[in-house]
Write an enzyme that holds these catalytic residues in place. Structure first.
Site, PDB file in Angstrom:
ATOM      1  N   HIS A   1       0.911  -1.281  -0.196  1.00 51.79           N
ATOM      2  CA  HIS A   1       0.075   0.146   0.071  1.00 51.79           C
ATOM      3  C   HIS A   1       0.904   1.224   0.142  1.00 51.79           C
ATOM      4  O   HIS A   1       0.788   2.097  -0.919  1.00 51.79           O
ATOM      5  CB  HIS A   1      -1.086   0.053   1.080  1.00 51.79           C
TER       6      HIS A   1
ATOM      7  N   HIS B   1       3.534   6.980   5.366  1.00 49.76           N
ATOM      8  CA  HIS B   1       2.240   7.711   5.774  1.00 49.76           C
ATOM      9  C   HIS B   1       1.541   6.939   6.637  1.00 49.76           C
ATOM     10  O   HIS B   1       0.648   7.413   7.638  1.00 49.76           O
ATOM     11  CB  HIS B   1       1.543   8.094   4.692  1.00 49.76           C
TER      12      HIS B   1
ATOM     13  N   GLU C   1       1.050   5.239  12.733  1.00 45.90           N
ATOM     14  CA  GLU C   1      -0.165   4.461  13.161  1.00 45.90           C
ATOM     15  C   GLU C   1      -0.044   3.049  13.469  1.00 45.90           C
ATOM     16  O   GLU C   1      -0.408   2.565  14.318  1.00 45.90           O
ATOM     17  CB  GLU C   1      -1.365   4.829  12.146  1.00 45.90           C
ATOM     18  N   ASP C   2       0.990   2.492  12.706  1.00 44.63           N
ATOM     19  CA  ASP C   2       1.113   0.978  12.914  1.00 44.63           C
ATOM     20  C   ASP C   2       2.002   0.511  13.509  1.00 44.63           C
ATOM     21  O   ASP C   2       2.531  -0.589  13.727  1.00 44.63           O
ATOM     22  CB  ASP C   2       1.039   0.386  11.203  1.00 44.63           C
TER      23      ASP C   2
ATOM     24  N   ASP D   1      -3.595   7.956  -1.366  1.00 44.29           N
ATOM     25  CA  ASP D   1      -3.905   7.134  -0.440  1.00 44.29           C
ATOM     26  C   ASP D   1      -5.275   6.485  -0.854  1.00 44.29           C
ATOM     27  O   ASP D   1      -5.507   5.404  -0.922  1.00 44.29           O
ATOM     28  CB  ASP D   1      -3.790   7.704   0.832  1.00 44.29           C
TER      29      ASP D   1
ATOM     30  N   ASP E   1     -17.926  13.143 -27.733  1.00 44.67           N
ATOM     31  CA  ASP E   1     -16.804  12.939 -27.222  1.00 44.67           C
ATOM     32  C   ASP E   1     -16.406  11.791 -26.332  1.00 44.67           C
ATOM     33  O   ASP E   1     -15.413  11.632 -25.424  1.00 44.67           O
ATOM     34  CB  ASP E   1     -16.265  14.296 -26.285  1.00 44.67           C
TER      35      ASP E   1
HETATM   36 MN    MN Z   1      -2.881   4.565   3.848  1.00 43.66          MN
END
Ligand code: MN
Length: 499
Positions: free
Chosen positions: A52, A76, A80-81, A143, A264
């Site tokens: 990811h 990013h 958090e992880d 993201d 178009d």
């Molecule tokens: Mn993410």
């Protein structure tokens, strides 16, 4: 959507190709750190979690955003992880990277509401992030796009929620920022989950069209390339572009499902070096093929409110076939695809100042206002009024475009030009006819403001019809000042009377 798995080597290769002397050591360090932080974790899709951040970072590098943004993309989700802190990131990668990661992390957290309030809160967070550092929003889009690409792994209720948020919050913001590439991808990604049957139907329409017209379009492209080859233009590209599915869906609804009204589905884009060549290419096309009446649009002389520039024309070609052309310079092309992000791209140099400064200023203003509003529903109103309400664009007599909200009046126009023009404004001419200051303007109007340099200040009654936050604030400020001045005079008078 298909998920493309990117490896670190893919990313490094892209970075080396895109950037002049990039700091590969930091890039690798960021990858190692993220890889360790996410080690052993697996996404619902079955792929390791590191896939990811790699995908997000790859996307940011593709956009050519500054390398710090690419590095922050890798990192990013790390805070958090894992045990890694913002402080650690600051020490390892510097203030800028750490603050980007911090802002993105904040954007994710503390969303605790449901329904309309959740929507408002999400929106508010996006605006706050945007007003402080718009690069955070690019990261958020990258993201979200990867989350959409991998949505198949999520349970149904989460699919629906993420898709809806993407369509209702992220895509309009991307659109407002002129980032049509992101907007289109967000919309199509969400559309697939929200209306799967319609999505399939649109996909079939396009598949059939591409099969039917493929050979014809390449023939036309060849002819255009030959045509341009006979001119002084040396650096040009001609390629086909296929209409996006959600955009087709919306247009079909507008035309009651009549596919024959949509010209178009497949268009041809001509990208040339400068504006002169744009008009030259248009001339060449019209000499060769008869233009369809009413379909020539000069968005170069009159850009769309979000800054979009191009020449559009639709022509009858061989056997009465109809095809749309879009002609633009490379700079216009980048602006059309990446919007404001084009100005944050790595290859700066000759690029002109950000066109959307008014929009950025407006954001800052909204941010200020939001801080005074505690209630989410009230906040939502603030955002809707200025940002999502339809815009009109009007002209100064010199031909400058002024971007205003629908229902705006000459007063809003005057303040958009300059505070003093607003404060000294006494009358207005719309399309050369004298009009009241409260006349609602229409897109395309040429507006002229008559000022009187002896005028003391704005009339507080203007607040009854001024629409933009900018004009209203300025009127309030100026009247406050006048009232204060008047008050001071009264006080002075009293003092005198006392004596
Ligand atoms: Mn993410």
């Amino acid at each position: 959507m298909n998920e493309t798995i990117r490896t670190y080597d893919d990313l490094e290769r892209l970075v080396k190709k895109t950037y002049a002397s990039p700091d590969i050591e930091s890039l690798r360090h960021a990858f190692d750190l993220a890889d360790k932080a996410h080690a052993g974790e697996v996404r619902l899709t079955g792929h390791p979690v590191i896939s990811h951040p790699l995908a997000v970072s790859y996307r940011l590098a593709e956009m050519g955003l500054h390398l710090n943004v690419v590095i922050a993309g890798l990192l990013h989700d790390v805070v958090e992880d894992s045990d890694v802190t913002i402080e650690d990131l600051k020490n390892a990668f510097g203030e800028d990277v750490a603050s980007l990661v911090e802002s993105v992390t904040k954007l994710k957290h503390g969303i605790k509401y449901r329904g309309a309030e959740r929507y408002a809160e999400n929106m508010r967070k996006m605006f706050l992030a945007m007003a402080s550092d718009v690069r955070v929003v690019f990261m958020k889009f990258a993201d979200r796009l990867h989350n959409l690409e991998t949505l198949y792994g999520q349970p149904k209720n989460k699919q629906e929620r993420i898709a809806r948020e993407s369509l209702e919050i992220y895509a309009p913001i991307a659109g407002r920022l002129g980032m049509s590439e992101f907007k289109g991808e967000l919309e199509d990604g969400a559309f697939a989950y929200l209306q799967p049957k319609e999505y399939e139907r649109m996909k079939n329409i396009m598949d059939i069209k591409v099969r039917e017209k493929g050979a014809y379009v390449s023939r036309i492209i060849d002819q255009v390339e030959k045509l341009l080859g006979t001119t002084s233009a040396t650096d040009f590209q001609v390629h086909g572009r296929i209409k996006r599915l959600f955009s087709l869906f919306k247009k079909l609804r507008k035309y009651q499902g009549d596919l024959s009204k949509i010209y178009d589905l497949i268009a041809i884009r001509i990208i040339v070096s400068d504006v002169e060549e744009c008009y030259m290419a248009l001339g060449l096309l019209h000499q060769k093929w008869r233009p369809v009446p009413g379909r020539i649009k000069d968005y170069i002389a009159q850009p769309k409110p979000n800054g979009y520039q191009s020449l559009h024309t639709t022509v009858f070609t061989e056997n009465g076939e109809i095809i749309e052309f879009q002609i633009r310079t490379l700079e216009m092309h980048e602006l059309a695809e990446f919007g404001v992000a084009a100005h944050w791209r790595y290859k700066e140099g000759s690029r002109k100042a950000v066109k959307n400064t008014r929009w950025m200023e407006e954001l800052a203003q909204i941010q200020k206002e939001l801080q005074t509003k505690k209630d989410f529903m009230e906040q939502l109103e603030v955002m809707k009024i200025d940002v999502f309400k339809d815009r009109i664009f009007v002209f100064t007599p010199q031909g400058n475009v002024i971007d205003l909200p629908e229902g705006a009046t000459p007063i809003d126009f005057a303040y958009a030009i300059h505070t003093e023009v607003g404060n000294k404004c006494t009358a207005s001419r719309i399309n050369e006819v004298m009009r009241n200051l409260d006349t609602p303007l229409q897109s395309g109007d040429i507006v002229e403001v008559v000022t009187d340099k002896n005028r003391r200040g704005p009339n507080p009654d203007w607040l009854k019809f001024a629409k933009t936050r900018h004009a209203r604030t300025k009127i309030k400020d100026a009247t406050k000042r006048t009232v204060k001045g008047w008050f001071a005079e009264v006080l002075k008078g009293r003092e005198k009377a006392k004596k």
